[in-house]
Structure formats: C-alpha cells, structure tokens
Motif scaffolding. Structure first.
Motif, PDB file in Angstrom:
ATOM      1  N   ASN A 201     -80.559 -19.683 -90.731  1.00  0.00           N
ATOM      2  CA  ASN A 201     -81.997 -19.678 -90.970  1.00  0.00           C
ATOM      3  C   ASN A 201     -82.276 -19.441 -92.449  1.00  0.00           C
ATOM      4  OD1 ASN A 201     -84.794 -18.517 -91.137  1.00  0.00           O
ATOM      5  ND2 ASN A 201     -84.716 -18.788 -88.910  1.00  0.00           N
ATOM      6  N   ASN A 202     -83.248 -20.172 -93.022  1.00  0.00           N
ATOM      7  CA  ASN A 202     -83.589 -19.995 -94.435  1.00  0.00           C
ATOM      8  C   ASN A 202     -84.016 -18.564 -94.741  1.00  0.00           C
ATOM      9  OD1 ASN A 202     -83.039 -22.650 -95.115  1.00  0.00           O
ATOM     10  ND2 ASN A 202     -85.134 -23.344 -94.754  1.00  0.00           N
ATOM     11  N   THR A 210     -82.807 -11.627-101.828  1.00  0.00           N
ATOM     12  CA  THR A 210     -83.926 -10.888-102.401  1.00  0.00           C
ATOM     13  C   THR A 210     -83.840  -9.396-102.132  1.00  0.00           C
ATOM     14  OG1 THR A 210     -85.334 -12.836-102.074  1.00  0.00           O
ATOM     15  CG2 THR A 210     -86.448 -10.745-102.471  1.00  0.00           C
ATOM     16  N   VAL A 211     -83.469  -9.016-100.912  1.00  0.00           N
ATOM     17  CA  VAL A 211     -83.486  -7.604-100.525  1.00  0.00           C
ATOM     18  C   VAL A 211     -82.118  -6.951-100.677  1.00  0.00           C
ATOM     19  CG1 VAL A 211     -83.890  -6.021 -98.597  1.00  0.00           C
ATOM     20  CG2 VAL A 211     -85.415  -7.966 -98.949  1.00  0.00           C
ATOM     21  N   LEU A 212     -81.068  -7.646-100.274  1.00  0.00           N
ATOM     22  CA  LEU A 212     -79.737  -7.043-100.245  1.00  0.00           C
ATOM     23  C   LEU A 212     -78.914  -7.353-101.482  1.00  0.00           C
ATOM     24  CD1 LEU A 212     -78.891  -7.810 -96.500  1.00  0.00           C
ATOM     25  CD2 LEU A 212     -79.932  -5.753 -97.469  1.00  0.00           C
ATOM     26  N   ASP A 213     -79.472  -8.143-102.415  1.00  0.00           N
ATOM     27  CA  ASP A 213     -78.768  -8.494-103.656  1.00  0.00           C
ATOM     28  C   ASP A 213     -77.427  -9.155-103.375  1.00  0.00           C
ATOM     29  OD1 ASP A 213     -80.828  -7.417-105.242  1.00  0.00           O
ATOM     30  OD2 ASP A 213     -79.968  -5.420-105.101  1.00  0.00           O
ATOM     31  N   ALA A 214     -77.386  -9.992-102.338  1.00  0.00           N
ATOM     32  CA  ALA A 214     -76.155 -10.683-101.969  1.00  0.00           C
ATOM     33  C   ALA A 214     -76.265 -12.149-102.388  1.00  0.00           C
ATOM     34  CB  ALA A 214     -75.932 -10.588-100.462  1.00  0.00           C
ATOM     35  N   PRO A 215     -75.489 -12.610-103.369  1.00  0.00           N
ATOM     36  CA  PRO A 215     -75.586 -14.008-103.821  1.00  0.00           C
ATOM     37  C   PRO A 215     -75.326 -15.008-102.697  1.00  0.00           C
ATOM     38  CG  PRO A 215     -74.306 -12.683-105.363  1.00  0.00           C
ATOM     39  CD  PRO A 215     -74.515 -11.840-104.153  1.00  0.00           C
ATOM     40  N   ASP A 216     -74.387 -14.683-101.809  1.00  0.00           N
ATOM     41  CA  ASP A 216     -74.064 -15.555-100.676  1.00  0.00           C
ATOM     42  C   ASP A 216     -74.122 -14.705 -99.406  1.00  0.00           C
ATOM     43  OD1 ASP A 216     -73.307 -17.693 -99.125  1.00  0.00           O
ATOM     44  OD2 ASP A 216     -71.171 -17.456 -99.531  1.00  0.00           O
ATOM     45  N   PRO A 217     -75.315 -14.488 -98.864  1.00  0.00           N
ATOM     46  CA  PRO A 217     -75.486 -13.522 -97.772  1.00  0.00           C
ATOM     47  C   PRO A 217     -74.687 -13.890 -96.523  1.00  0.00           C
ATOM     48  CG  PRO A 217     -77.609 -14.176 -98.697  1.00  0.00           C
ATOM     49  CD  PRO A 217     -76.581 -15.118 -99.255  1.00  0.00           C
ATOM     50  N   SER A 218     -74.144 -12.866 -95.881  1.00  0.00           N
ATOM     51  CA  SER A 218     -73.467 -13.030 -94.593  1.00  0.00           C
ATOM     52  C   SER A 218     -73.707 -11.765 -93.787  1.00  0.00           C
ATOM     53  CB  SER A 218     -71.971 -13.272 -94.783  1.00  0.00           C
ATOM     54  OG  SER A 218     -71.343 -12.103 -95.267  1.00  0.00           O
ATOM     55  N   THR A 228     -78.887 -10.436 -84.128  1.00  0.00           N
ATOM     56  CA  THR A 228     -79.160 -11.779 -84.650  1.00  0.00           C
ATOM     57  C   THR A 228     -79.678 -12.671 -83.534  1.00  0.00           C
ATOM     58  OG1 THR A 228     -76.900 -12.517 -84.207  1.00  0.00           O
ATOM     59  CG2 THR A 228     -77.349 -11.583 -86.373  1.00  0.00           C
ATOM     60  N   PHE A 229     -80.545 -13.590 -83.909  1.00  0.00           N
ATOM     61  CA  PHE A 229     -81.116 -14.548 -82.969  1.00  0.00           C
ATOM     62  C   PHE A 229     -81.035 -15.948 -83.562  1.00  0.00           C
ATOM     63  CE2 PHE A 229     -83.015 -10.515 -81.802  1.00  0.00           C
ATOM     64  CZ  PHE A 229     -82.939 -10.542 -80.413  1.00  0.00           C
ATOM     65  N   ASP A 230     -80.815 -16.915 -82.687  1.00  0.00           N
ATOM     66  CA  ASP A 230     -80.710 -18.304 -83.124  1.00  0.00           C
ATOM     67  C   ASP A 230     -82.055 -18.879 -83.520  1.00  0.00           C
ATOM     68  OD1 ASP A 230     -78.024 -18.158 -82.583  1.00  0.00           O
ATOM     69  OD2 ASP A 230     -78.195 -19.054 -80.585  1.00  0.00           O
ATOM     70  N   THR A 231     -83.124 -18.286 -82.998  1.00  0.00           N
ATOM     71  CA  THR A 231     -84.459 -18.814 -83.259  1.00  0.00           C
ATOM     72  C   THR A 231     -85.383 -17.699 -83.731  1.00  0.00           C
ATOM     73  OG1 THR A 231     -85.247 -18.402 -80.998  1.00  0.00           O
ATOM     74  CG2 THR A 231     -84.170 -20.536 -81.437  1.00  0.00           C
ATOM     75  N   ASP A 232     -86.442 -18.101 -84.432  1.00  0.00           N
ATOM     76  CA  ASP A 232     -87.466 -17.134 -84.828  1.00  0.00           C
ATOM     77  C   ASP A 232     -88.130 -16.526 -83.602  1.00  0.00           C
ATOM     78  OD1 ASP A 232     -87.222 -17.375 -87.656  1.00  0.00           O
ATOM     79  OD2 ASP A 232     -88.270 -19.291 -87.553  1.00  0.00           O
ATOM     80  N   GLN A 233     -88.235 -17.302 -82.548  1.00  0.00           N
ATOM     81  CA  GLN A 233     -88.842 -16.785 -81.321  1.00  0.00           C
ATOM     82  C   GLN A 233     -88.048 -15.605 -80.780  1.00  0.00           C
ATOM     83  OE1 GLN A 233     -88.572 -19.222 -77.786  1.00  0.00           O
ATOM     84  NE2 GLN A 233     -90.521 -18.455 -76.996  1.00  0.00           N
ATOM     85  N   GLY A 234     -86.721 -15.696 -80.827  1.00  0.00           N
ATOM     86  CA  GLY A 234     -85.896 -14.603 -80.365  1.00  0.00           C
ATOM     87  C   GLY A 234     -86.153 -13.327 -81.148  1.00  0.00           C
ATOM     88  N   SER A 235     -86.234 -13.442 -82.466  1.00  0.00           N
ATOM     89  CA  SER A 235     -86.532 -12.273 -83.302  1.00  0.00           C
ATOM     90  C   SER A 235     -87.914 -11.720 -82.982  1.00  0.00           C
ATOM     91  CB  SER A 235     -86.454 -12.658 -84.781  1.00  0.00           C
ATOM     92  OG  SER A 235     -85.169 -13.124 -85.126  1.00  0.00           O
ATOM     93  N   ARG A 236     -88.878 -12.614 -82.798  1.00  0.00           N
ATOM     94  CA  ARG A 236     -90.246 -12.172 -82.511  1.00  0.00           C
ATOM     95  C   ARG A 236     -90.310 -11.421 -81.184  1.00  0.00           C
ATOM     96  NH1 ARG A 236     -94.026 -14.678 -79.514  1.00  0.00           N
ATOM     97  NH2 ARG A 236     -92.886 -16.650 -79.593  1.00  0.00           N
TER      98      ARG A 236
END
Length: 480
Positions: A201-202, A210-218, A228-236
C-alpha cells in the motif's frame, strides 16, 4: 533576514564598522571617505561576481532541441503524464530518469536536466549552486499527499493532538507503548493496539519514510504486534469495528430483558412440571392404597383415572418446558451475540490506524483523525485538511513538486510539457488517490509557464534558514 533586507542593511553596517575603526584611518581621511571606499570595493566585488556568474551560465551545456529531461523519483503522477503527453501527438521526447532527488537537483543546477520530480523542495545548498551559475529556480506543485492517524469517531482516548515523535513512538519497532496513558499529556489509561496496511500500500511506504525515517520501509521497522491488512477496509474495520457489531451492541439492553424474562418463564414452568410430577406420584400412591384397602371398584377406577389425568398434565407441562427452554436458549444466544458485539465495540476504543487522506475523506463520519504537531517549536496541532495538506502545514503531508528553471521554461518544448502536465494534474491526482490542487492554483502556475505572469522564484526564505551573501551595492557619490 531576507536577501533584500540584508542588501539594504549594507550601508549602515559598513558605516558603523568604519566608525568603530576610526582610529586607524589615514590622516586627512574622514569616515565618509572610508564608507565610500568600502562601498566601491563592495561594488567592484559584486561586479566581478556577476561577471563570473555570467561566464558560468554561458558554460552550461546546451539542451537538446525537442527533448525534455526529467530526473528524480518518478513519482505517482509523472509516468502517466509523460505517457499522456506522448500520446497527444507531440514531437517532443520526454526522457525520464529516477536517480533520486539529490542527484536530480545536482543535475538541474549543472544545466543537465530541465525538471526535477520530487517530494521535497530544493535545499539551500542546491539553490545556491543554481544561483551561482545564473539559474533562477521555479517550483511547481502538481498534487499533495498525506497520511491520517485516526481512531474511531465519537470515541475518546483523552487527547486529540499527537506530535510526530509520539506517532513514531506508537508505531516504531520495539515500542513499549501498550496504553495511551504512556504517551503522557493526559491521555487515558486505555489499551492501545495498532494496525495499518501492508507494504504493498502507498500509505505504508509514505508512513515508513515520513514517520519512521526508513528509506525502504518494511515490517521490521514496525512493532511486532502491528496488525497488517491487505485492504484499507480491513484497517478501517479494525479501528471502527463492524456496523453489525454497533447495531447488535445497541440491542444489548433489550436482549438482556428478553433473556431475563425467558429464564423466569422457564423457572416458572419447571415448578409446574415439579407440581405435575408430584401429582402423578400422589395419584399412583392412591391407586396402590385403594388396592390394598380393597376400595370399591368404582373408587379404584376413579383413582386410576386420576393417574391418567396427572400423567397427561405432566406430559403437557414437560412439553411446554421444552418449548420455553428452547426459546430461552435462543434468547440467551442472541444476548451473548450482543454482549460479544459490545465487547468488540468497546475494545476498538484504543485501536488506532493510519490511512491516506483520500481514503479518510470517504469515511470521515467513522474516523476521528488526530491533529499533529512537530516536536520542536510551538505546539500548533494541525488538523489534516485539503488546505493544510496542500500548503504543507500538516506535518504528515508531502507535496508532489516539479522544480525547473526560468532557462528551461523559456524552451517551448519544456513549457508545452509542463502546461500539459498541469492541465491534467487535478484529474490525475483524484485518480491516484492524492489531494488535488485548487483550479485557481493550477491556473496561476500555468500563467507562470506560459509567460502571462512572472513566476515566483524560489528564494532562500523558502528553504531552511541559511546565511546568504549580501547583494552588491553601487558606491556612494564622492563627497563634494
């Protein structure tokens, strides 16, 4: 102090410095002469610097006719806009590289490319490099992006403003925060649980950088219990719960009354069954006693009839008890479902997630965003909105920028490409789930590119504070 202000301050500063050193002046030379000499030297130095800049500008490489060179991050809109421009029938070739923002700005100030595609503004040192070779920098904005950190609407955890450092502390790998109270600032002692999208997800990439200062976040950059959720709906749904749970939770009180009533009916019917069973036992005993006592035949017949009636009454009571018990079990099941739903609803109070602003807007009736402030300086608590995100005030936002120079903008092929990009920017931003600029701002930038209005040049005031050399001044007229 701006460059213009410093330039105006040169004369009084020179005068003060000369007067302070008055004891070293030559015989017959007054302070006015010293100021004039200093200004003359300053003017000669300025003229020499201007000549050096002109020579450096002439030494810049000549651009290739019919070619627009872009470098940077190859952001969310650029690839599609380059393709759309090519499909428009233009003969201009747009060549896109993605060597990163640092390399791109260096190339821009070396006169090697026309446009930098970035999510950050040009840095002070980069701006000075451009100015040192006579390149005036123009920054165009094509869209914005932001992440919103949110809890469930109409809930409260004791506060509504987080610093960027607090957001980082909530989500970072190894975070010890399990209660909102651990953040300080009056937050309630409510269990905290975090969730968000997966790395496809973007929002995940944006949040990580922006928040974690991770150049290549994982996922290794996030706490181990990050859901973690595959969709924004899952997070919501993790944050707000399911609508069905809300509906069920609202029915809990009524279902509690139904359950209590059903249990009461069962208990009453059990008493009826017990009484009926006791009557059967009494009736059977009377039959046996009648046989022993050798009662008349008609009396013994009446005793047996009593047993039949008692057994029938017991069967009816037991059947009714079975019906009431099934009804009670069903009511209890419905009550348990409502109680479980309420428990799930209550647990969401401390759940927090993050979303792209465009997704939050679709469900702002369900999500309650935190205001965000930078940890340094004034606690300004910026609410995420179209305005604060477009302006860059909201700390968890970024602007999608095209940085160019007036030298490149004077080339028709570059101007045509930029105008085409700006024409499509609003629609493309919406399609890409970004925050679109107002049409007025788009038109203003198009006026810059087309030459209908002088562009706003990037100045040192628009970059982090840095010292700039004072502008040269003309020498004062000699005293008469």
């Amino acid at each position: 102090m701006t460059v213009r202000h410093r330039a105006r301050a040169v004369v009084p500063l020179l005068a003060l410095s000369v007067l302070a050193a008055g004891c070293s002046q030559e015989p017959g030379q007054d302070a006015t002469d010293l100021v004039a000499d200093a200004q003359a030297r300053d003017y000669r130095d300025g003229q020499a610097e201007a000549q050096r800049v002109r020579q450096a500008n002439r030494a810049l490489p000549s651009p290739s006719a019919g070619v627009v060179e872009i470098d940077g991050i190859n952001g969310a809109l650029t690839s599609e806009e380059v393709a759309a421009f090519s499909r428009s029938g233009t003969s201009t070739q747009v060549q896109v590289a993605s060597r990163g923002e640092d390399a791109a700005f260096a190339s821009l100030c070396a006169g090697e490319i026309d446009v930098v595609d970035s999510t950050r503004a040009i840095a002070p040192a980069e701006l000075e490099a451009c100015r040192s070779v006579g390149l005036d920098v123009v920054q165009l904005q094509v869209a914005s992006d932001a992440v919103v950190v949110a809890i469930k609407n109409e809930t409260d955890v004791g506060g509504d403003c987080l610093s960027t450092q607090q957001v980082r502390e909530v989500y970072r790998a190894g975070s010890p925060v399990t209660s909102w109270a651990q953040l300080g600032g009056g937050y309630d002692d409510v269990p905290l649980a975090v969730a968000g999208p997966n790395r496809e997800n973007n929002a995940f990439q944006f949040f990580g950088r922006t928040v974690l200062d991770a150049p290549d976040p994982s996922l290794i950059n996030l706490r181990s219990d990050y859901r973690t959720f595959d969709t924004d709906q899952g997070s919501r749904l993790f944050v707000v719960g399911r609508e069905r749970d809300e509906d069920l939770a609202l029915k809990l009180r009524d279902r509690a009354r139904e359950r209590d009533l059903a249990k009461s009916r069962v208990e009453e019917q059990r008493q009826v069954v017990d009484d009926a069973r006791a009557e059967v036992e009494v009736a059977v005993a009377e039959v046996e006693k009648g046989v022993r006592d050798q009662r008349p035949a008609d009396q013994q017949a009446a005793d047996r009839e009593r047993v039949v009636r008692a057994e029938q009454a017991l069967a009816r009571a037991q059947a009714e008890l079975s019906v009431l018990t099934r009804e009670k079990d069903a009511v209890v099941t419905r009550y348990d479902a409502a109680a479980d739903a309420r428990a799930r609803v209550q647990r969401t109070r401390g759940h927090v997630g993050y979303f792209l602003f465009s997704y939050y807007e679709l469900f702002e009736d369900q999500l309650r965003p935190f205001e965000v402030t930078d940890p340094d300086g004034e606690r300004n608590c910026i609410f995420p909105s179209q305005r604060t995100i477009t302006s860059g005030e909201y700390p968890l936002s970024r602007r999608l920028l095209l940085t160019t120079t007036t030298r490149s903008m004077e080339r028709s092929e570059v101007a045509d490409f930029l105008l085409h990009y700006l024409d499509r920017a609003s629609e493309a931003a919406v399609d890409a789930q970004l925050v679109a600029l107002s049409q007025a701002e788009i038109e203003r930038q198009k006026d810059w590119v087309s030459g209908r209005e002088a562009p706003d040049l990037v100045t040192a005031d628009e970059t982090p504070a840095t010292e700039e050399p004072a502008a040269p001044t003309r020498p004062a007229e000699p005293a008469r």
